[in-house]
Design a protein around this motif. Structure first.
Motif, PDB file in Angstrom:
ATOM      1  N   THR A 251      10.231   3.548   1.906  1.00 39.46           N
ATOM      2  CA  THR A 251       9.925   3.806   0.424  1.00 39.46           C
ATOM      3  C   THR A 251      10.853   3.321  -0.555  1.00 39.46           C
ATOM      4  O   THR A 251      12.251   3.510  -0.180  1.00 39.46           O
ATOM      5  N   GLN A 262       6.873   4.141  -7.666  1.00 39.89           N
ATOM      6  CA  GLN A 262       7.193   4.294  -6.259  1.00 39.89           C
ATOM      7  C   GLN A 262       6.333   3.047  -5.709  1.00 39.89           C
ATOM      8  O   GLN A 262       5.228   2.826  -5.885  1.00 39.89           O
ATOM      9  N   ALA A 264       4.724   1.118  -2.600  1.00 43.37           N
ATOM     10  CA  ALA A 264       4.231   1.567  -1.222  1.00 43.37           C
ATOM     11  C   ALA A 264       4.914   0.778  -0.252  1.00 43.37           C
ATOM     12  O   ALA A 264       5.610  -0.141  -0.332  1.00 43.37           O
ATOM     13  N   ALA A 265       5.155   1.726   0.835  1.00 43.47           N
ATOM     14  CA  ALA A 265       5.796   1.111   2.063  1.00 43.47           C
ATOM     15  C   ALA A 265       4.922  -0.004   2.614  1.00 43.47           C
ATOM     16  O   ALA A 265       3.655  -0.196   2.616  1.00 43.47           O
ATOM     17  N   PHE A 267       8.565  -0.873   0.969  1.00 45.34           N
ATOM     18  CA  PHE A 267       9.028  -1.082  -0.494  1.00 45.34           C
ATOM     19  C   PHE A 267       9.415  -2.415  -0.557  1.00 45.34           C
ATOM     20  O   PHE A 267       9.135  -3.053  -1.641  1.00 45.34           O
TER      21      PHE A 267
END
Ligand SMILES: NC(=O)c1ccc[n+]([C@@H]2O[C@H](COP(=O)([O-])OP(=O)(O)OC[C@H]3O[C@@H](n4cnc5c(N)ncnc54)[C@H](OP(=O)(O)O)[C@@H]3O)[C@@H](O)[C@H]2O)c1
Length: 344
Positions: A251, A262, A264-265, A267
């Protein structure tokens, strides 16, 4: 393209038709690169080179590539190629990129550009002397979500950015001779995946003022797990974590005085981010694209070649050098030197 030397540091020669690409080192990442090449508008795959003619031919047949060479030297000398994608292990980037730059080819070299900053500076000098384009294949910088992240931060969407956190960990094959664990192939987490956790803070803030870290070294002596804290003036900090021995969520979180973003994976190559602002509902932003996203870095190289530039403004030599310098500092602290390398 020409191989005649030039002293002009800002321009390179412009190819007339679609830019002809060659792949040097048909390994794991070269397959992903070739698969995404279908989404490149202004280039075509013209050649591939392996240390083995059979491997070159098999790769060429799989991706419909007209020329297959059984040595890297033949690719560097080939009149059928304008630009070369260097996809060998880190330990061999310097030698392979030098070979191609010397021959007047444009080079897109896998990350890390080189094993240390001394080698990187030598490549920049060579590229300049030969009038050849050079860029590190830090594909994440051209990922549409990362590009949007930069726009959001520049627009003040989360206020002043104060903290970045990135992690990347997975369990690499235990074989001590494998690329990720062998000192002779410049193995270790830092150069292979740690670089992703460092690129975001470097992209936003450049070279850090202070670096603190903890490392675990594996049986072969290379770094297999690390926690890195970087600091910049103005209360800005980044935490970068990498591991070859355990799984991390991959992440990226960028925190500011008015909210956070943030990614999202994973990243460094995702399709979505979430913007959270104090007092507002979280907002998701998606960017759809075909393939894995390796095409965007090729688009950048092609655009630079059309503009007759020697380096990209979006991922410059200075940007690559800063990453190499930070990794040199870390390895110096950890006492990790690769065979044949003077201390970083
Ligand atoms: N951007 C990304 O997402 C990404 C992902 C993975 C890796 N990478 C980067 O790409 C580079 C290659 O990684 P990879 O995983 O594709 O490596 P790999 O599959 O282990 O090797 C790539 C190729 O390099 C050639 N090679 C030349 N000298 C070699 C040597 N001494 N030992 C082993 N192979 C040698 C081999 O091809 P021939 O013998 O056939 O010539 C091999 O197939 C690394 O620098 C890595 O950082 C980037």
């Amino acid at each position: 393209m020409t191989d005649s030397p030039t002293t002009d540091s800002s321009t390179t020669k412009r190819p007339a038709n679609k830019i002809r690409w060659g792949i040097l080192g048909p390994g794991k990442i070269a397959h992903a690169f070739a698969a995404d090449f279908q989404y490149v508008a202004d280039g075509r795959l013209s050649a591939v080179a392996s240390r083995s003619t059979e491997r070159a031919r098999a790769f060429a047949a799989q991706y419909d590539i007209p020329f297959a060479y059984g040595s890297y030297g033949e690719l560097a000398a080939s009149p059928e190629v304008d630009a070369v994608y260097v996809a060998v292990p880190h330990s061999h980037h310097y030698e392979a990129a030098s070979l191609c730059l010397e021959a007047g080819k444009a080079v897109l070299c896998e990350k890390p550009l080189t094993v240390n900053s001394g080698q990187a500076e030598a490549l920049f000098a060579l590229a300049e002397r030969r009038g050849s384009f050079l860029m590190e294949a830090l594909w994440s910088k051209f990922n549409p979500v990362i590009v949007h992240l930069g726009e959001l931060i520049a627009s003040g969407a989360i206020g002043e950015v104060r903290r970045i956190h990135c992690d990347f960990g997975f369990v690499a094959p235990p074989d001590p001779g494998s690329r990720l664990r062998a000192p002779g192939l410049a193995g270790g987490a830092l150069l292979d995946i740690g670089i992703y956790t460092l690129f975001l803070p470097h992209m936003l803030w450049g070279l850090p003022a202070q670096i603190d870290s903890h490392v675990v070294r594996g049986e072969t002596g290379v770094d297999v797990q690390e926690q890195i804290i970087l600091q910049w003036p103005g209360a800005r900090m980044a935490v970068a974590e990498a591991s070859l021995d355990s799984y991390y969520p991959t992440t990226g979180v960028i925190s500011g005085t008015e909210g956070y973003i943030q990614l999202a994976a994973p990243f460094f190559a995702g399709r979505e981010l979430t913007l959270w602002r104090e007092g507002s509902e979280p907002r998701q932003v998606r960017r759809e694209f075909p393939g894995k996203g390796y095409q965007f870095q090729v688009d950048e190289v092609n655009a630079c070649l059309r503009a007759e530039r020697l380096q990209s403004r979006r991922h410059s030599w200075e940007d690559s050098l800063a990453l190499c310098q930070t990794m040199d500092r870390l390895r110096k602290t950890w006492g990790i030197t690769y065979p044949g390398e003077r201390a970083p």
